[in-house]
Design a protein around this motif. Structure first.
Motif: not given
Length: 974
Positions: A219-221, A223-228
């Protein structure tokens, strides 16, 4: 008529026959009309979708519609409506509509808690899919959007079906499917969460945490996002679950249970109202088998722990045997040096458990078992005990259940069943069988031994030998001792039927305390595989799980024969040499990637390891050099397993036999023995006296064995030496000895040296150098595959990250370390890491910190660990103090202080921070003299680490402001 667009576009008559639709244009036309049955689709859209190149004219479209009408006939109507067309069908005749209806009903059933109905509906819905949705539509933006919407609904239904399966306990069957789905959809958090839950249900907590970490990184690599929040909460829940150890289950039985169904029911019912039931009777009457069957009934308890006491020689090992059966090490991988005794640890582990403790074969330890059982029952109100013994334990509240010989019918049935197992087509006159059983006093063990002989003897010959050898005559009212002699006669008779090579192998096998592998048995007994198998055939040995075992009654008789042959010392020596060979072979593997495979190999020989050490230390001719070598070779295993207390008395006795002189060429082994004698809690003051007397000499011997330019033999001893000396008069000397190994040839020692050096850099306020040293340690441990060393280094790296304010990295490193300790089954180390996790969270997330501390306390209690329970209580005290609850904070700090061991390195930080917490409480109450006294105590504890107090205070996690407060109060007090 039925229609399908979940795959290729198809139509079927009511009788199941397929409708010929024609070419791709007509299939695409039908699919477009069926996406939303009954709704008008404009002619322009139909033309564009069927032929994106724009070659389909209005006339051609009308022609395709006409041909499709002809193909469908009366099964469906295609109507002209305004500027387009629509198909008039029942929505439930279209697979997409039917799929979405059943998927919705399945989800509703799941929400209502009806997982069984949900599984049926969702499976039926998913079976409608024959391939990709709208497969016959040409590529277009609207077609792709419709297909994506349907695929998302399919994945949602699939997740719901897997969720229902998990609720029904089908985790074993869904794990492979979930692994494949997560591989196909790595960013779909719902599937990752399901896989984490399924793996945890299978006992794979570590694997579940790895799935979270891999998902987080993707997700980080990507989408640049953290887990829900949901996936993060699941991760936190998995970390907080107590990985409780599994108690030893009753031994699996390979034969049917004959003749005691009523007794099983009666004993089980008695245990519902009584907390201690003792099965009493002569040897061989079937007490153990009856206890196993009762344990399998369940009912009044959640779980059962079965403890075999027959291998124990004396009562000193009784608490350790119970700890081992409960799945608890006697101390952690970091060799917890706290003052808690094994009995206290048992009480801590059992105080809140609903458990049936089965103590089998108590007669040779009846006094010790009685005292321990009485204490456990008094302090653990939900515990029940089922004991087997030849005499009562004599405890108030004990319910005695005499186990009688089998009745006549059951005895005959037992003989016939067992004889039929070894001789196909066995048949015999029931009267002759009854006479044999009566001669054997209807004792189950004697009957089984006799039945085994029917493989080579006719039934009449067997009866004749029994009459001759046992002289059964008219003996009816016999005492327990006489019954024992009757069983002894059966064993003697069975023994005398063995050939000389079989007798020799059987009597030599009696030196094994806990059974043996084939390789060990062949070597020690000086025999061959055929002879071993013959002993199994004749019921003198049992084989299960790759290990040979001997019934205890037969083993006792065979030991007498070993003495009579004058072979005891030579066989004992061969047995001990075999154990030394094993632990020497295992030792390097326990510091590498193979440690998970080798730990159980050595653990299976634990009873024999103790027997070999006891022979070397307490035997007729003390084998001093051998005993030192065996202790040192086993040190790594004893440390990892947490079993040092079991050998501490032997280590003390060995040192007493040599005085303070270091045996030639055994300096490192001598230091190992001193560590084992002084660091184990079971030895109490005796161990402390030995430690004080031998510490200086052992330190010099260890330094000579590890001069820095060449390696000693046992690198694990180096690190433990430093940890044990942290609170002694020369901590810097021990520190220098270990940190000086950075260039030594032994890779594990180099990694440990970097690890220790990192603390020196921290003391000098150079976190960058400390991080580099801890990183080098981690690289070294990882290169070797040592999970414990890696967890240790990850924990210190997390501490450095937390000190510079990088809480995210600190938590990630701590969680990675937790995965490793969980794989090792290191309950106490996991508790320590959870405390550190709470410390990392405390500044930003008080609720999360409280959860981590509470989980650490629960884990420490279940493991019976005083040191890490104190650390968790300190953390909870910090939370209470920050919230202004001074009374709760004082109670928690005081309880922590009572449990802290003042000498162990892992207790330094909790002790300092607890004293400072008590000082802050006193200051808040304006008790300034008391506050200064507590701060002064904290500074004095910090001084014992051998560095400047300010450096140590910072190393244990105090802020600069807190350090100034402590040192300022100490200066003012002067």
């Amino acid at each position: 008529m039925r229609f399908g667009i979940l795959g290729e576009t198809r139509a079927w008559h009511g009788d199941g026959g397929e409708v010929p639709l024609g070419g791709p244009a007509r299939r695409a036309l039908l699919a477009l009309l069926l996406v939303r049955p009954g709704e008008v689709v404009s002619s322009d859209r139909l033309a564009d979708e069927i032929d994106p190149a724009g070659a389909l004219s209005a006339h051609s479209l009308q022609s395709q519609v006409s041909r499709l009408r002809s193909a469908l006939g009366s099964g469906a109507a295609i109507e002209r409506a305004g500027a387009g067309y629509r198909i008039v069908v029942d929505p439930d005749d279209v697979d997409t509509c039917r799929f979405e209806r059943m998927a919705g009903e399945g989800r509703a059933a799941l929400t209502d808690g009806d997982a069984g109905r949900a599984v049926v509906l969702l499976r039926e819905a998913l079976e409608l899919w024959r391939g990709p949705a709208l497969a016959d539509l040409p590529e277009s933006e609207s077609a792709r959007a419709a297909a994506v919407r349907l695929e998302e609904r399919r994945l949602g239904a699939l997740e719901d079906r897997l969720e229902a399966g998990l609720r029904l306990g089908e985790h074993r069957t869904v794990v492979p499917e979930l692994r494949e789905l997560v591989g196909c959809h790595p960013l779909r958090e719902g599937l990752a969460g399901l896989l984490m839950r399924a793996l945890f249900a299978e006992g794979g907590q570590a694997e579940a945490l790895v799935v979270f970490e891999e998902t987080r990184r993707r997700l980080a690599d990507e989408l640049g996002a953290d887990p829900s929040a949901e996936l993060t909460a699941l991760h936190r829940e998995l970390l907080s679950v107590d990985p409780a150890p599994s108690p030893a289950a009753p031994p699996a039985q390979l034969t049917s249970f004959v003749g005691r169904a009523d007794e099983v029911t009666e004993v089980a019912e008695t245990l519902r109202v009584a907390r201690l039931v003792t099965l009493i009777g002569p040897g061989g009457v079937g007490k153990t088998r009856l206890s196993v069957e009762v344990a399998g009934v369940g009912g009044a308890v959640d779980q059962v722990c079965f403890v075999e006491l027959a291998p124990l020689r004396d009562g000193a090992g009784l608490p350790h045997a119970l700890l081992g059966a409960l799945g608890l090490r006697e101390n952690g991988l970091q060799m917890d040096g706290g003052a808690t005794t094994p009995v206290d640890r048992l009480i801590a582990a059992l105080s809140d458990q609903v458990l049936l403790l089965v103590l089998d074969n108590c007669e040779h330890l009846v006094d010790e078992v009685a005292r321990l059982a009485a204490r456990l029952l008094a302090t653990c109100p939900r515990l029940r005990v089922l004991a087997t013994s030849r005499e009562p334990l004599g405890i108030i509240g004990e319910h005695l259940f005499p186990v009688r010989p089998l009745d006549e019918e059951a005895a005959v049935r037992l003989f016939i069943e067992r004889a039929g197992a070894v001789r196909r087509g066995f048949s015999a006159d029931p009267g002759v069988v009854r006479r044999i059983c009566a001669a054997l006093d209807d004792l189950p063990l004697a009957i089984e031994l006799a039945a085994a002989r029917s493989r080579t003897l006719g039934i009449d010959d067997l009866a004749g030998r029994l009459d001759d050898l046992l002289a059964v005559g008219a003996r009816v009212n016999r005492t327990a001792e006489e019954r024992h002699r009757t069983l002894r006669s059966v064993v003697a008779w069975s023994w005398d039927l063995l050939s000389e090579p079989e007798q020799r192998a059987a009597r030599r096998f009696t030196v094994f305390a806990g059974g043996a592998t084939a390789q060990s048995a062949l070597g020690v007994c000086g025999t061959d595989g055929e002879t071993l198998e013959a002993l199994v055939d004749k019921s003198l040995l049992e084989v299960a799980g790759g290990r040979y075992r001997m019934l205890e009654t037969i083993r006792a008789y065979g030991a007498e024969r070993l003495d009579a042959a004058g072979e005891r010392e030579s066989v004992r020596r061969a047995h001990a040499r075999r154990l030394l060979e094993l632990v020497r072979t295992a030792d390097p593997h326990l510091r590498r990637a193979e440690q998970l495979e080798w730990l159980p190999v050595v653990a299976a020989e634990h009873g024999d390891l103790l027997a070999a050490l006891r022979w070397a230390v307490e035997g007729p001719a003390v084998e001093t050099a051998f005993a030192f070598e065996l202790l040192a070779a086993a040190f790594g295993y004893l440390w990892i397993r947490g079993a040092s207390a079991s050998v501490a008395p032997l280590a003390i006795a060995l040192l007493a036999s040599v005085g303070e002189a270091v045996p030639d060429g055994l300096g490192e082994e001598y230091a190992t023995c001193v560590l084992l004698a002084g660091a184990a809690t079971a030895t109490g003051d005796a161990g402390e006296r030995v430690w004080q007397r031998h510490r200086a000499t052992a330190g010099k011997a260890l330094a000579a064995a590890w001069p820095g330019d060449r390696s000693g033999r046992y690198p694990v001893v180096l690190l433990l030496w430093m940890m044990r000396n942290a609170g002694g008069p020369d901590p810097q000397g021990a520190f220098a000895l270990v940190s000086g190994q950075r260039d030594c040839p032994e890779p594990w020692a180099r990694a440990a040296a970097h690890y220790v050096s990192g603390f020196g850099h921290l003391g000098r306020r150079d976190p960058a150098a400390a991080e580099d040293a801890f990183g080098r340690a981690l690289e070294g441990f990882r290169a070797l595959g040592d999970r414990w060393g890696s967890a240790l280094a990850l924990d210190t790296l997390a501490g450095v990250a937390g000190a510079r304010g990088d809480r995210t990295r600190a938590l990630a490193l701590t969680d990675e370390a937790l995965v490793l300790t969980e794989r090792l089954g290191a309950l106490e180390d996991s508790a320590d890491l959870l405390v550190n996790r709470g410390d990392h969270l405390a500044g930003d997330d008080a609720a999360g910190a409280r959860t981590a501390y509470a989980n650490a306390a629960a884990l420490a209690r279940s493991a019976g660990s005083s040191t890490y329970l104190a650390a968790a209580l300190r953390g909870l005290g910090d939370i209470a103090l920050e919230e202004g609850d001074l009374a709760a904070a004082e109670r928690l700090y005081s309880e922590a202080l009572d449990r802290i061991d003042p000498h162990w390195i892992k207790s330094l930080g909790p002790r300092v921070r607890t004293l400072i917490g008590l000082g802050r409480i006193a200051a808040a109450r304006s008790h300034h003299a008391e506050a200064r006294r507590r701060y002064r105590q904290a500074a004095e504890v910090a001084d014992t680490a051998g560095a400047h107090a300010a450096e140590v205070l910072r190393m244990v996690g105090l802020s600069d402001k807190a350090v100034e407060t402590v040192l300022g109060a100490v200066a003012a007090d002067r």
